[in-house]
Design a protein around this motif. Structure first.
Motif, PDB file in Angstrom:
ATOM      1  N   HIS A 250       0.790  -1.232   0.000  1.00  0.00           N
ATOM      2  CA  HIS A 250       0.000   0.000   0.000  1.00  0.00           C
ATOM      3  C   HIS A 250       0.823   1.285   0.000  1.00  0.00           C
ATOM      4  O   HIS A 250       0.273   2.369  -0.139  1.00  0.00           O
ATOM      5  CB  HIS A 250      -0.903   0.017   1.233  1.00  0.00           C
ATOM      6  N   GLU A 251       2.137   1.191   0.148  1.00  0.00           N
ATOM      7  CA  GLU A 251       2.954   2.381   0.400  1.00  0.00           C
ATOM      8  C   GLU A 251       2.848   3.447  -0.683  1.00  0.00           C
ATOM      9  O   GLU A 251       2.949   4.646  -0.394  1.00  0.00           O
ATOM     10  CB  GLU A 251       4.421   1.984   0.563  1.00  0.00           C
ATOM     11  N   HIS A 252       2.666   3.054  -1.935  1.00  0.00           N
ATOM     12  CA  HIS A 252       2.677   4.021  -3.034  1.00  0.00           C
ATOM     13  C   HIS A 252       1.283   4.333  -3.576  1.00  0.00           C
ATOM     14  O   HIS A 252       1.164   4.978  -4.620  1.00  0.00           O
ATOM     15  CB  HIS A 252       3.582   3.499  -4.161  1.00  0.00           C
ATOM     16  N   LEU A 253       0.244   3.915  -2.850  1.00  0.00           N
ATOM     17  CA  LEU A 253      -1.118   4.230  -3.275  1.00  0.00           C
ATOM     18  C   LEU A 253      -1.417   5.714  -3.019  1.00  0.00           C
ATOM     19  O   LEU A 253      -0.947   6.287  -2.034  1.00  0.00           O
ATOM     20  CB  LEU A 253      -2.126   3.380  -2.507  1.00  0.00           C
ATOM     21  N   PRO A 254      -2.211   6.362  -3.894  1.00  0.00           N
ATOM     22  CA  PRO A 254      -2.504   7.790  -3.693  1.00  0.00           C
ATOM     23  C   PRO A 254      -3.303   8.068  -2.422  1.00  0.00           C
ATOM     24  O   PRO A 254      -3.259   9.179  -1.890  1.00  0.00           O
ATOM     25  CB  PRO A 254      -3.309   8.160  -4.955  1.00  0.00           C
ATOM     26  N   GLU A 255      -4.036   7.072  -1.922  1.00  0.00           N
ATOM     27  CA  GLU A 255      -4.823   7.260  -0.691  1.00  0.00           C
ATOM     28  C   GLU A 255      -3.984   7.136   0.573  1.00  0.00           C
ATOM     29  O   GLU A 255      -4.472   7.415   1.671  1.00  0.00           O
ATOM     30  CB  GLU A 255      -5.954   6.223  -0.615  1.00  0.00           C
ATOM     31  N   VAL A 256      -2.744   6.700   0.436  1.00  0.00           N
ATOM     32  CA  VAL A 256      -1.905   6.396   1.599  1.00  0.00           C
ATOM     33  C   VAL A 256      -0.723   7.366   1.668  1.00  0.00           C
ATOM     34  O   VAL A 256      -0.036   7.598   0.675  1.00  0.00           O
ATOM     35  CB  VAL A 256      -1.380   4.946   1.540  1.00  0.00           C
ATOM     36  N   THR A 257      -0.511   7.920   2.860  1.00  0.00           N
ATOM     37  CA  THR A 257       0.661   8.759   3.113  1.00  0.00           C
ATOM     38  C   THR A 257       1.372   8.206   4.341  1.00  0.00           C
ATOM     39  O   THR A 257       0.727   7.947   5.371  1.00  0.00           O
ATOM     40  CB  THR A 257       0.260  10.219   3.380  1.00  0.00           C
ATOM     41  N   ILE A 258       2.679   8.015   4.245  1.00  0.00           N
ATOM     42  CA  ILE A 258       3.486   7.584   5.393  1.00  0.00           C
ATOM     43  C   ILE A 258       4.565   8.639   5.616  1.00  0.00           C
ATOM     44  O   ILE A 258       5.362   8.922   4.719  1.00  0.00           O
ATOM     45  CB  ILE A 258       4.116   6.198   5.172  1.00  0.00           C
ATOM     46  N   THR A 259       4.554   9.236   6.802  1.00  0.00           N
ATOM     47  CA  THR A 259       5.473  10.317   7.135  1.00  0.00           C
ATOM     48  C   THR A 259       6.281   9.941   8.367  1.00  0.00           C
ATOM     49  O   THR A 259       5.709   9.499   9.370  1.00  0.00           O
ATOM     50  CB  THR A 259       4.700  11.620   7.422  1.00  0.00           C
ATOM     51  N   ARG A 260       7.564  10.132   8.292  1.00  0.00           N
ATOM     52  CA  ARG A 260       8.449   9.801   9.411  1.00  0.00           C
ATOM     53  C   ARG A 260       8.762  11.077  10.192  1.00  0.00           C
ATOM     54  O   ARG A 260       9.150  12.084   9.597  1.00  0.00           O
ATOM     55  CB  ARG A 260       9.729   9.159   8.876  1.00  0.00           C
ATOM     56  N   ALA A 261       8.561  11.045  11.503  1.00  0.00           N
ATOM     57  CA  ALA A 261       8.743  12.255  12.312  1.00  0.00           C
ATOM     58  C   ALA A 261       9.065  11.887  13.754  1.00  0.00           C
ATOM     59  O   ALA A 261       8.828  10.759  14.197  1.00  0.00           O
ATOM     60  CB  ALA A 261       7.491  13.123  12.257  1.00  0.00           C
TER      61      ALA A 261
END
Length: 298
Positions: A250-261
């Motif tokens: 799912h990582e590159h789907l437009p509905e999915v955002t993964i942000t590292r913080a």
């Protein structure tokens, strides 16, 4: 700590419908066979267990070994005296997502050997910390779930059948059938955004819900947390997204955002959050990483 100080073997006797208690007996026997002192720590409920862990730590322990699942880890992490000690885990719960991050052995024999071998040089492992208005700090090892995955967790906890991780799969099916969208507001640094979606979950480890790799790239050694956001779409499209998510595609789907913080603020109204399988409460949530806060015997 004195060499003759014992390990504290913490057990949830109800973990995995009694499996925890059975495994704990074997763990204690393995420590005895190795000539290492160990005592059992258990309680009638969560508060009693925490009180007994706190008292045992103050009396002097060389470390703790937790026999259970993610819920027991989350329970013990709320005890400051426990966080000050090296901690090992023997997976005996339903999900065991934290143990899965380290490929921990389920065999008590192998687990005790690994704990003893790691005692001289424990791993420095990140933890997450949640701050909420009017509430004490809440520490977590795996993730803070807000939205769909929290609802799945709540429903899975209500299933009183010995189904192991299949409890989460069954709960997932039911929640998808009654899927609803939620409103989230997120702040990372000076950046604010709002979106309508199904979840905004902060991950320290890769997996949640009995092995679902929600944050496939998450590391417990990088001093960061992974925020996973899934925006809303048609039910048919979301079924496709969630199917890919369950297979970690799912990582590159437009509905999915993964942000590292390092620090994340989430406001989700009256949504109830869960962490390490247990209820946390409503937000807003100020979530931060505590780098290397856990000395882990693995």
């Amino acid at each position: 700590m004195r060499d003759d100080a014992p390990f504290g073997v913490v057990v949830n006797p109800r973990s995995a419908f009694g499996r925890g208690a059975r495994v704990a007996g074997r763990v204690l026997a393995e420590f005895a066979a190795a000539g290492v002192p160990a005592i059992e720590i258990s309680g009638a409920d969560a508060a009693d267990c925490q009180a007994k862990v706190r008292a045992a730590c103050r009396n002097g322990l060389r470390g703790l070994v937790l026999v259970g699942g993610d819920g027991l880890i989350g329970l013990v992490l709320q005890v400051a005296e426990a966080r000050a000690l090296p901690i090992g885990v023997v997976p005996a719960g339903s999900g065991n997502d934290f143990a899965r991050q380290f490929a921990l052995a389920h065999s008590p024999e192998a687990a005790v050997l690994r704990v003893l071998a790691a005692e001289a040089a424990p791993l420095a492992v990140d933890l997450g910390v949640v701050e909420r208005p009017g509430a004490a700090e809440h520490w977590f090892a795996g993730g803070l779930s807000i939205g769909l995955d929290a609802a799945i967790n709540r429903r899975a906890n209500a299933i009183r059948l010995p189904l192991g991780p299949f409890r989460y799969h069954l709960a997932l099916i039911v929640e998808i059938l009654t899927l609803k969208h939620r409103r989230f507001s997120v702040r990372i640094g000076s950046s604010d955004r709002s979106f309508t979606g199904v979840l905004a979950t902060v991950m320290n480890t890769r997996a949640i819900g009995g092995g679902i790799r929600l944050a496939p790239g998450a590391s417990v050694h990088d001093g960061k947390l992974d925020l996973v956001e899934v925006t809303y779409g048609t039910k048919l499209r979301l079924l496709s997204v969630l199917g890919l998510l369950a297979r970690a595609r799912h990582e590159h789907l437009p509905e999915v955002t993964i942000t590292r913080a390092e620090r994340i603020r989430i406001d989700a109204g009256d949504e109830v959050a869960y962490s390490d399988g247990e209820r946390v409460g409503t937000g807003p949530f100020e979530v931060r990483v505590a780098p290397g806060a856990l000395r882990f015997l693995a």
